[in-house]
Design an enzyme around this catalytic site. Structure first.
Site, short mmCIF file in Angstrom:
data_model
loop_
_atom_site.label_atom_id
_atom_site.label_comp_id
_atom_site.label_asym_id
_atom_site.label_seq_id
_atom_site.Cartn_x
_atom_site.Cartn_y
_atom_site.Cartn_z
N HIS A 159 26.33 -18.06 19.75
CA HIS A 159 26.25 -17.98 18.23
C HIS A 159 27.48 -18.50 17.75
CE1 HIS A 159 24.46 -13.92 19.49
NE2 HIS A 159 23.61 -14.21 18.59
N ASP A 209 30.68 -16.47 17.80
CA ASP A 209 31.26 -16.07 19.19
C ASP A 209 32.43 -17.16 19.47
OD1 ASP A 209 28.94 -14.55 19.32
OD2 ASP A 209 27.77 -15.87 20.45
#
Ligand SMILES: [Co+2]
Ligand SMILES: [Co+2]
Ligand SMILES: [Co+2]
Ligand SMILES: [Co+2]
Ligand SMILES: [Co+2]
Ligand SMILES: [Co+2]
Ligand SMILES: [Co+2]
Ligand SMILES: [Co+2]
Lengths: 441, 441, 441, 441
Positions: free
Chosen positions: A101, A104
């Site tokens: 993501h 992340d």
């Protein structure tokens, strides 16, 4: 910093008789199965978030992992350390793909602009890492559910400003995925659902979501991205009811918004469980509807229905799943992603290896058993034979529209038909599967 | 024979203070609510099968009811006695509608021809009964799951002869429903599903089912039947997986076969429960998709998920459901059918009355509470206000296609937006509902 | 700091017709029901942890509440601010009791010594607050599950040092509860269970837990504490299997360790749900075994089994529960604790009030309805009559040991007995309950 | 009549490479595992009821099996034919044991006397059959739940006459089991539970049940029966709540009535599932409490919780279960009973063979894998090492009562202890199990 895994040697295939717990016993990446190497068939990916971002906290307790890159420096330095460690892990494990993501890999800033700058910077670093290691991106996605602003949804938020914020994130994440040559882009609607109908305009929210997906597809074509767009169905959690409930629901939704040829599904084992289905059911359904895209291979708990994201370890269950994937023609852009997480009591660096090795061996063994089932053909012959009548006169007339309801009634009455039941042989077929699973390595 | 209920007086509305257990305390059929009588709003129906055909047996024990019309004479005489008793019950209870399967009212014969003759004869009797009593038919349906021939499905059977048999049944049952001026015709796919994928061709079976539904719709138009065709979704039981899983799944299926404007759904409370949904979720979903048809008001067991078909008795749960029905505009052809059955230990004639009276009072009270919620308007105003942004500039541009993904990203970045979360007030809204439910009778 | 709630006036009882959302409509603390005031009957308590410690984070997203006492100063100052706010809230709400874990009210230090000093200091402050406000402590407990050291259990940890650490915490928390005149001390075995049998010595862990409970009981008597010791059963979560599964399991455990007269249970609504029971089942079971102690009134989600800790809002369900409590003689040391938490989207100060007001009104209304059921006596008379045979000759002989198995067989054969089934009238009894709930306020 | 299975040859062990679907591939009865033959270790039993009495009906449809002994003659002749067929099946299959309920083998008469005569007559025939075939009885039981008289329970019935009727049945069935040298006598409380608390006196019913069990134990000793008395726990179905919920509940119950050394449990796989437990949990729990008796090896559906009574087919799950049985010392009087039933679409005689062969092969393979795990000892060494501290000074002092709570607190504070968490290695241990399962046949 990437010294974190220095005490663990790159993982090698050593065969089923190895008693080295840090070797593969079944996943031989170069072994040819059904005409391709296992590496090409399975397309394993490791996720960034659970492995490198999560600290081991649960709702009843604090973090347990205490990774060095979780604290002790400024956010961007930590993000860089984390990326070094992550790519070191991917390489030592020998998985060909990774997944992430946006936030992340990059720290969110204090404004949307700062967040986008951070992300852009980390994408550059990731591109460089990919080039250095040869690792590929299975898919990218945007984290449209973690920040406080998304507490009531992203595309389905009552506030169109939140929709705009989410759109900006997806625009950047989709372009980043394009830049990193990601094979797919995934939409997971973490909070695209509702908690209570009392405060929800269900119809309106679904229209917002439909428009959002159209925007993503339009943008994909505009920028020339050739990867697949995937939706990851999940029936509930975090919200009580999520709009992307399961494959069949997503298919109905896609048709409504004219997207059934544009978007496929990324099926997660435990999301199938949560929706009351077997994993193989979700695969077979998506395949029959032409929307099977990719797989998240993590298992939940059959007993209490929790989405525990454990590593697959049941060869018998996964064999039936792989059999559906093989019948569907195998993966094209998709692969097996481990959207898995350690038990929070598995706190050591080597636990990350034990866990992925077990998962990859389970899937590899299951895929080989499924290939045996497929090549041996006995199951398929049983099924074909069972429906043989539909290839013959009456069946063809019915499906071909040659008989209407009244015509069928006349047929039945004129012939005074009395169809004879035939055993469906479920137990024999289950034995047939076990015969393949337990007769060879 | 219809003397069976002679000791029970016709049920009357006596008001909330009555302590007569065999009177209505809330269902006053002539009371005007939202511009119609409760009788017109609720359109209560009583089912034939559980009340008059089932003998109280379960999988662990023999029948407990020992109704006089269950044995002791030839099948057709028993069927006639049963119909006399049934219509006597309907009349004494004061429900305006009834519902049936073909072989609830007629005994199956030893051949398809004999079965059809029996059914035709009993339909004549039913027509006469309707005329005598003024009772109306809410819907008819065919029992395409009970006989041994249907053990592996009807339309989805591997044998096209079984498809033909089922088609003949539906043709006759649909025409019978037309003759009896039934408001709807229901398709419940009891065994249209699978037990194991090992012996199942999922895609083929769904195509068979799609064709079957098209045939029914075509025939409906051919014979000039104006009632609605309904599918009753159920996720599982008797088969492990059923194709008509829930409303969203059915909607996807209908679109695939071009039937989304031809078929609606008949939603059963406990089928919603079994699919992991609340009842109000299924209603809101069907309504948002334009396919809300009718309701089976029986509840299951929330605790263990059993489809116990108990009578509704939770006013709070049913109020939320009725609120969705009212927002959807109320019933047109549909109604509240009691597809309910007694506990097998409730063996007396009066138990049938206690049970239906409780169910009807629960639904009537819930409907009146929901009407209060609707007329008072506070909930709706809260919701409208919550989404107000979507009626303004940004929201309208998004939905109207005036902004693409890149445009939205530019908007977000240029304005450096930081949307402010707003409380969703779930607890306050729950209190608001209870305030209406517990403030008046 | 306690200015946080200054904009909210103390909550008053205004009666069922009030439309003030921040007033009680049913909870009139001074109303006499069954011979005591509602305040004395219900003994409401508010918990510290969910309301003042939790920041609104879930596993998919960051905190949403942003309370001023969550950051911005040193830990002890924040703890003091938090306590001021908490007692201000308790007082404005008008709940007579509160509940806490040791490290809810005090920050953990970097060593066990520092932690104990912090806790001791905050206990002094709490004692002072109790004196100032008149508020009482329903129960105290120790947080033996949050810290990393407890990741594999406290008393059941494989490491006896962890057992010792937990023992030290409970010793201090029990003595603190004694000092604050707490009516009960609760043991909740958050991680006293296992994740997988593969790494677990089930028998050994249960022996550790048995010894731990004996130690607590011995210490209670040593220090002269007169309150009750309670175990809070929960079947699972956070661990996959917890040893205090439900009331019946706890009873078996207590007997094994000779503690069945020393420890009672604190039953939580959603823990009953999770164990596959109704709440009233757990109450009736504990009562029949003589171990009913207190109640956590929070509800979970019947649909997906989540332990959502929502506020009770279903009067019909809670009426059945209160009826069991009344039949058991009502609370002695116990009460209704709200171990409840806001939805994470309910982010405003007033949401804390809406939620507790709704919960307290629900329980108060349910208790009054249950008192009506109890005083009216119809249900009890039905039950007594149903079992009347057991008070007569044959029943008394059986229970009195006057007939052995052979004697009973002789009795049956000699009399050629054929017992006659009697309707169990479930539907009629359900109607009877609804008649009471919906006939008066 | 026993010609029914003449076309199927006695089943032989042919080894894992056999492709004969009617041979054993893993169950070699004479193979020595852990010092005994597999036949002695596994003690397979086949049940009478599902295989020979059930006609394939479910709640939605009529019988599908149409066995010749189900109709066409008087009840006693049919019972005799059925017994001939059953023993022919047992012998051809090669299971060493069988199990029955009284009215599986004999038809109920119109009075209790006639029923007892029928049963006595069929017991004589069974004794003769046992002698002819060498087959043994694993356990007998009485059907105290099927007849209408038991609709509201047997021992827990509101009517003591029903208790007497049940006592008479159990007295005869226990004596019959004694006569047939049955290794165990089982009590399964099918309807010993409740449907709703509204009509139930929970405490009274449990006292009735406690007395009933005492009567059975007293009679056992009186007649000199040396087999074990077993209770089969089941949480629900047919009643909503059953008193013998799970092993822990039964243990608490037995202690209350002083029977914990007299009665053990017969654990069924799907009853564990229904109670929210894994099968291995129930085994480990019963073993730790000293009440592990025997096993019903049938599986349910993990997905929807149905008690489908399918044949075991998951080697991985059953290996973990067999490992617990081996650790507990293996069976003494107990064995693996197949309380299993065919899918109702498996209508042919050979389906009975496919099903049992698959089940027996699954259990045999699982038992051999579990024996490997046990002999290899790695798992046990890990566990022993994990708890090693409890064998040392601090652990022994705690368990030996040498340290009280205050002493433990002093210890913790004086040493300023800070216990260090250790990885629990769940994933590594799961891999270890798979290594054993998939490395040899
Ligand atoms: Co997931
Ligand atoms: Co996923
Ligand atoms: Co139903
Ligand atoms: Co229905
Ligand atoms: Co809880
Ligand atoms: Co609690
Ligand atoms: Co069972
Ligand atoms: Co059993």
């Amino acid at each position: 910093m990437s010294g974190y895994f220095d005490h663990i040697a790159p993982v090698r295939y050593e065969g089923p008789d190895s008693d080295n717990p840090l070797a593969f016993r079944h996943y031989d990446p170069e072994r040819i199965v059904l005409g391709k190497t296992l590496k090409e068939q399975l397309r394993f990916a490791v996720c960034y978030w659970h492995n490198f971002c999560w600290d081991g906290a649960d709702v009843f307790g604090e973090g347990t992992f205490q990774r060095p890159w979780h604290s002790g420096a400024d956010a961007l330095s930590l993000a860089e350390q984390k990326m070094d460690v992550a790519f070191d892990f991917f390489a030592r494990l020998g998985a060909p793909f990774w997944t992430f993501h946006d936030y992340d890999i990059a720290p969110e800033g204090s404004t949307i602009r700062e967040s986008r700058e951070n992300f852009a910077r980390m994408i550059d670093r990731a591109a460089q890492k990919q080039e250095e290691t040869g690792l590929q991106l299975l898919w990218g996605t945007a984290k449209n559910f973690g920040a406080r602003r998304y507490m009531a949804g992203a595309a389905t938020n009552p506030d169109p400003e939140v929709f705009a914020y989410a759109a900006a994130q997806v625009q950047q994440a989709l372009e980043a995925t394009h830049k990193l040559a990601g094979a797919n882009y995934v939409l997971w609607g973490g909070r695209e659902g509702y908690e209570t109908l009392l405060n929800t305009d269900l119809k309106r929210e679904q229209e917002q979501l439909g428009r959002f997906m159209q925007l993503v597809v339009e943008h994909k074509h505009r920028i020339g991205y050739k990867g697949a767009i995937l939706i990851e169905p999940k029936p509930q959690e975090p919200t009580k009811h999520q709009y992307d409930y399961d494959s069949a629901t997503v298919f109905g939704f896609l048709q409504k918004y004219g997207l059934e040829n544009e978007i496929k599904v990324n099926i997660e084992v435990n999301h199938a469980t949560l929706a009351g289905h077997t994993f193989e059911h979700e695969l077979a359904t998506a395949s029959s509807l032409g929307i099977l895209g990719s797989v998240d291979a993590n298992r939940g708990d059959h007993q209490n229905g929790w989405d525990t994201d454990q590593y697959p370890n049941n060869v018998e269950e996964m064999t039936l799943a792989c059999y559906e994937i093989i019948k569907a023609g195998g993966f094209t852009t998709g692969g097996f992603n481990f959207d898995t997480k350690l038990r929070r009591t598995s706190i050591d660096a080597e636990d990350l290896f034990h866990a992925h090795i077990g998962g990859m061996d389970t899937m590899a063994l299951a895929f080989m058993k499924a290939a045996d089932l497929y090549e041996q053909g006995e199951l398929q012959r049983f099924v074909d034979n069972r429906y043989a009548g539909w290839e013959q006169d009456l069946g063809q007339k019915i499906l071909g529209g040659k008989l209407d309801l009244a015509g069928l009634a006349d047929y039945a009455v004129d012939k005074n038909i009395a169809p004879k039941p035939v055993s469906s042989r479920q137990e024999m077929l289950e034995n047939m599967v076990n015969r393949v699973i337990f007769n060879r390595n």
